[in-house]
Design an enzyme around this catalytic site. Structure first.
Site, PDB file in Angstrom:
ATOM      1  N   ASP A   1      29.350  43.762  36.461  1.00  0.00           N
ATOM      2  CA  ASP A   1      29.386  42.838  37.594  1.00  0.00           C
ATOM      3  C   ASP A   1      30.776  42.230  37.679  1.00  0.00           C
ATOM      4  O   ASP A   1      31.035  41.151  37.152  1.00  0.00           O
ATOM      5  CB  ASP A   1      28.318  41.757  37.413  1.00  0.00           C
ATOM      6  N   GLY A   2      31.689  42.956  38.339  1.00  0.00           N
ATOM      7  CA  GLY A   2      33.067  42.508  38.458  1.00  0.00           C
ATOM      8  C   GLY A   2      33.445  42.027  39.844  1.00  0.00           C
ATOM      9  O   GLY A   2      34.414  41.303  40.014  1.00  0.00           O
ATOM     10  N   LYS A   3      32.674  42.472  40.862  1.00  0.00           N
ATOM     11  CA  LYS A   3      32.915  42.105  42.259  1.00  0.00           C
ATOM     12  C   LYS A   3      34.377  42.299  42.651  1.00  0.00           C
ATOM     13  O   LYS A   3      34.979  41.472  43.322  1.00  0.00           O
ATOM     14  CB  LYS A   3      32.463  40.673  42.537  1.00  0.00           C
ATOM     15  N   ARG A   4      34.937  43.430  42.252  1.00  0.00           N
ATOM     16  CA  ARG A   4      36.334  43.711  42.547  1.00  0.00           C
ATOM     17  C   ARG A   4      36.513  44.143  44.000  1.00  0.00           C
ATOM     18  O   ARG A   4      35.607  44.720  44.609  1.00  0.00           O
ATOM     19  CB  ARG A   4      36.860  44.806  41.618  1.00  0.00           C
TER      20      ARG A   4
ATOM     21  N   THR B   1      29.930  46.387  40.664  1.00  0.00           N
ATOM     22  CA  THR B   1      29.804  45.643  41.918  1.00  0.00           C
ATOM     23  C   THR B   1      31.190  45.490  42.537  1.00  0.00           C
ATOM     24  O   THR B   1      32.175  45.246  41.843  1.00  0.00           O
ATOM     25  CB  THR B   1      29.175  44.257  41.704  1.00  0.00           C
TER      26      THR B   1
END
Length: 290
Positions: free
Chosen positions: A99-102, A128
């Site tokens: 879950d990095g939301k890069r 993510t």
């Protein structure tokens, strides 16, 4: 990571474990399990905590979702703890969703993707990503993820209250911002669907706190896997998520973090036993919807 299309691998694992539950790992060095968090080095304590949580709930879940920021704040030792946590989850047979939301321009997105998907990096099964810079950034992530056998989960309509500030805004062309993002995610994901599951390798993050959006999201994303955060501590209920599972059980993944890891704070007893019981409860509730 194992060979094969990421959605097919995940669907097979869901069927094998009879679970759609994703364990979120958001370790706070100030709130670790007592038996695991005694080391004065916070990164060592976080790793011991994460291993203990995984060992406790692995039979009831299909995947782990480590929140990358919770490890990165500990510096280089934190990244090492994250890598070791990923290895421990894999040893338990679990799918790993970072879950990095890069999200960034193509060159930077490509660099991020290599860091998460390469065997010399984190070697995650999925990541993510933030799609709000457009389809070209998503394609840059996919160009690295696909050859590695990995998948993406793009933020479409998130679980936080502030999501309404932007994602629900109407467009001049009709619909809302999040619906347009859903169309882009569907376009990219439909380019690479699993031959066995029929599911796309680009999924959508859709908050369980706003289940009224799920039916519309499923219309726009008929082949996407939905990642559904917000159950438990944020107020979402598994019972409200049935539209997510319309294409099949593997099409919806219910993620829970604090409600599992801190279950003992509500129910009492040993942290491991309380976490396992809550994970099993969620697993049974979600499975019944399929």
């Amino acid at each position: 990571m194992p060979p094969g299309h990421v959605a097919d691998r995940l669907a097979a694992l869901v069927a094998e474990r009879e679970s759609q539950i994703v364990l979120g790992l958001d370790p706070d060095p100030a709130r670790l399990w007592p038996d695991a968090g005694g080391d004065p080095d916070p990164a060592v304590a976080v790793l011991a905590h994460c291993r203990a949580v995984i060992d406790a709930v692995a039979p009831a879940v299909v995947a782990v979702k480590p929140q990358v920021a919770c490890f990165e704040r500990l510096g280089a030792p934190g990244w090492a703890a994250l890598a070791a946590t990923v290895e421990h989850a894999r040893a338990q047979g679990l799918f790993v969703l970072a879950d990095g939301k890069r999200g960034d321009i193509d060159v930077t997105a490509t660099a991020y993707a290599h860091g998460f998907f390469d065997a010399g990096g984190l070697n995650a099964d999925a990541l993510t990503v933030n799609p709000y810079m457009g389809l070209d950034t998503l394609r840059s992530f996919a160009a690295v993820a696909r050859p590695a056998g990995g998948g993406l989960f793009a933020l479409v309509r998130t679980s936080n209250p502030g999501a309404a500030d932007l994602m629900d805004e109407p467009l001049a062309r009709g619909g809302t911002v999040w619906e347009r993002v859903a169309e882009l995610v569907a376009e990219l994901g439909d380019e690479h669907r699993g031959p066995e599951s029929g599911l796309a390798d680009v999924g959508a993050v859709l908050g369980a706190t706003q289940p009224e959006h799920l039916a519309r999201a499923r219309e726009l994303l008929p082949h996407a896997i939905f990642l559904l955060p917000g159950v438990g501590a944020q107020g979402g209920r598994v019972e409200d998520l049935a539209p997510a599972f319309a294409p099949g059980r593997a099409a919806g993944l219910v993620t829970a973090s604090r409600s599992i890891v801190r279950a003992h704070e509500q129910s009492g007893g040993a942290p491991a036993a309380a976490a396992r019981a809550e994970a099993e409860r969620l697993r049974e509730t979600a499975w019944a919807l399929g």
